[in-house]
Design a protein around this motif. Structure first.
Motif, PDB file in Angstrom:
ATOM      1  N   THR A   1       0.681  -0.062  -6.068  1.00 50.26           N
ATOM      2  CA  THR A   1       0.410  -0.901  -4.893  1.00 50.26           C
ATOM      3  C   THR A   1       0.533  -2.374  -5.264  1.00 50.26           C
ATOM      4  O   THR A   1       1.128  -3.177  -4.551  1.00 50.26           O
ATOM      5  CB  THR A   1      -1.021  -0.630  -4.376  1.00 50.26           C
ATOM      6  OG1 THR A   1      -1.106   0.734  -3.989  1.00 50.26           O
ATOM      7  CG2 THR A   1      -1.341  -1.506  -3.181  1.00 50.26           C
TER       8      THR A   1
ATOM      9  N   THR B   1       2.625   3.733  -3.434  1.00 51.59           N
ATOM     10  CA  THR B   1       2.171   4.893  -4.209  1.00 51.59           C
ATOM     11  C   THR B   1       2.891   6.174  -3.778  1.00 51.59           C
ATOM     12  O   THR B   1       3.058   7.079  -4.579  1.00 51.59           O
ATOM     13  CB  THR B   1       0.650   5.090  -4.060  1.00 51.59           C
ATOM     14  OG1 THR B   1       0.319   5.082  -2.671  1.00 51.59           O
ATOM     15  CG2 THR B   1      -0.107   3.970  -4.755  1.00 51.59           C
TER      16      THR B   1
ATOM     17  N   PRO C   1       0.806  -1.238   0.000  1.00 52.60           N
ATOM     18  CA  PRO C   1       0.000   0.000   0.000  1.00 52.60           C
ATOM     19  C   PRO C   1       0.830   1.275   0.000  1.00 52.60           C
ATOM     20  O   PRO C   1       0.425   2.274  -0.576  1.00 52.60           O
ATOM     21  CB  PRO C   1      -0.817  -0.133   1.283  1.00 52.60           C
ATOM     22  CG  PRO C   1      -0.899  -1.600   1.547  1.00 52.60           C
ATOM     23  CD  PRO C   1       0.388  -2.174   1.059  1.00 52.60           C
TER      24      PRO C   1
END
Lengths: 352, 352
Positions: free
Chosen positions: A93, A87, A84
């Motif tokens: 991701t 980015t 996650p």
């Protein structure tokens, strides 16, 4: 003497650029519909597959997974990561690539990017499930979470279910605006909403596809009216859920592969023996899908290896008619298979 | 607008041809010695690795396996097949490729052929084990089974152990002749033998590396004298062994990773609690290797994911100084990571 690889040594490779060419040559909605048909075919022969939960390597920042399966003739696996925080550094991701091989020889016959292909197969899978579970005549979908998967979901539901009204919500309003802009001109009536409550107003289908790795409650119990179909896509790993437990308790729950979904899906919040229905049983007609108008159906999607297998199988079929691939010199192929060393020595550059 | 992949999207790829260039640029004996050093480094930090038996998909004709591991910073896996009947159709019994990725991002950083690399790492592993287990001053090795792995074994034992006399035997005499021819001019005194009994005469080390997938008895108990080191390479999957059980009962047995070796190695013939020593404990010095002149030591080699990890790590180090790789456009890399769909749409060919 040098080295000139034979055809046996070369493996077709689909790069990101070629994947995009293939999608455009096919047309994205047709691609999604055909891909759903391949998935449906494989779900109909579900019992034939060699199935195992994915092999995951967890770390503080994310997870790297291998997802293998086989139908006895072909073998496929996907490499996929989930990070996650990527980015923040301009990375995806989720990135993925996949390999298909012949079971009889063990030789790989396809290597392909699967970041784009996974986005397409996830959306095709969702829409295929909805075709069996959503209320008849469903046209309005709330789409909560407007990140990288959102447009693919919208187009799959348009192509396969007939959805033509979208109600978008994301905590980042710029994401909703970009999603609406990307979907402009495709025959979808799009409304940007100020919150999840507003997004679900009048919706026949609710798709949740948010990205944060945490126990979140995107939907609370009061937001979900009778008769709705929920397509829960974002809750797909341990510690990551999107729906309040009370919604699950009121829903008929459909899953891909229970041993994996009980660990990764929304139902990780429920008892290990909470009743769920395997979607393949609905698709083959052995078990009913939606059985009442006011029933809440929930597809607890986590993504399973068989769907990636279907996607690889579809790619192989497409490549038989399209020139969009390279050939990788991946497999050592000596003239005499027992003489690997000789091949290596004959490739030695000669002294000038 | 089209598509131009950024550096983040490109993954270095080592083809078969480039692997051969790298081996020749390095020199094969130096390559084997350096690779053994990388393996030794990783065995010294064995406890740090995320270890799991390989994920195998068995079929009538063979097996396809994924072998993942991680040291917490890098993640590596190998795809490898084993199909003994492949040689009938001009294919390799074993082909392989490998991938290394960063744990922190999940992004692949290397894809490489591993058919040749596995042959090299298997030989380097055998010789590394022998350096810790073979009798001092060992110079003569019986090499039984003269197929694709044999020359690699011979050169690794020359480079790492000091073996300079080889006694070759194969049921196919043409294989022994080819092995001798391939090794000519490398400072090895080579004798072709008429049977295993003749091959082991005067040998300090016996290497068995036959290929048939069955319970075979390449060596019987009477052939193995005191003080010898046995490097058993060929017995490496369920149902495939090379040594008579009585030899195992007289030997001190050293293995890579017991949960895997007990299923795949020679010791599948023994009780599940038969004592074995993990090689990493010998390499770190915590446990003695050979402890008496007349002891029979046996390295029951099956090949473990950590060794492939070491090989991938070594390749990455070599590539920092050599130009022998391509770059694959494998990872979708949109300018805005949340806008995968936008990247796809912008790549659409414009109507003329």
């Amino acid at each position: 003497m040098g080295y000139a690889p034979s055809e046996l040594a070369l493996v077709p490779f689909v790069s990101v650029e070629n994947m995009m060419r293939i999608v455009h040559a096919t047309g994205i909605e047709r691609f999604l519909a055909e891909l759903a048909r391949y998935i449906e075919e494989d779900f109909r022969r579900w019992e034939l597959f060699d199935k195992t939960p994915r092999v995951a390597s967890h770390s503080r920042e994310g997870v790297i997974e291998l997802m293998p399966t086989s139908d006895g003739e072909a073998y496929g696996f996907k490499y996929v990561n989930g990070h996650p925080k990527n980015t923040r550094e301009g990375r995806q991701t989720v990135t993925a690539f996949g390999v298909m091989a012949e079971v009889d020889t063990g030789y790989p016959v396809l290597i392909t990017e699967m970041t784009i292909l996974t986005a397409l197969r996830t959306a095709a899978m969702s829409a295929l499930a909805a075709r069996h579970l959503a209320p008849d005549g469903a046209r309005t979908m709330a789409l909560i979470g407007n990140g990288a998967q959102s447009e693919f979901q919208a187009l799959a539901f348009k192509a396969l279910v007939g959805v033509d009204r979208l109600r978008l919500y994301d905590i980042d309003r710029a994401a909703s605006r970009r999603c609406a802009r990307n979907l402009a001109g495709r025959g979808l009536d799009i409304t940007l909403c100020g919150g999840p409550q507003e997004a679900v107003e009048g919706a026949d289908i609710i798709t949740t596809v948010t990205a944060d790795k945490q126990y979140a409650t995107i939907l609370t119990d009061n937001m979900v009216g009778p008769g709705i179909h929920i397509n829960a896509v974002g809750g797909d790993c341990p510690g990551k859920t999107e729906l309040h437990r009370d919604i699950l308790m009121r829903s008929s729950i459909f899953v891909e592969y229970p041993p994996q979904t009980r660990v990764e899906g929304e139902i990780q919040q429920l008892a290990a023996d909470h009743p769920v229905t395997e979607l393949w049983r609905v698709i083959t007609g052995g078990t009913p899908g939606r059985s009442a108008r006011d029933e809440i159906t929930l597809f607890d999607s986590v993504g399973f290896a068989v769907e990636d297998f279907s996607a690889l199988r579809y790619m192989r079929a497409l490549l038989s008619g399209l020139p969009y691939f390279d050939k990788l010199d991946l497999l050592a192929d000596p003239d005499d298979p027992r003489d690997l060393f000789g091949m290596l020595m004959r490739a030695q550059p000669q002294a000038a």
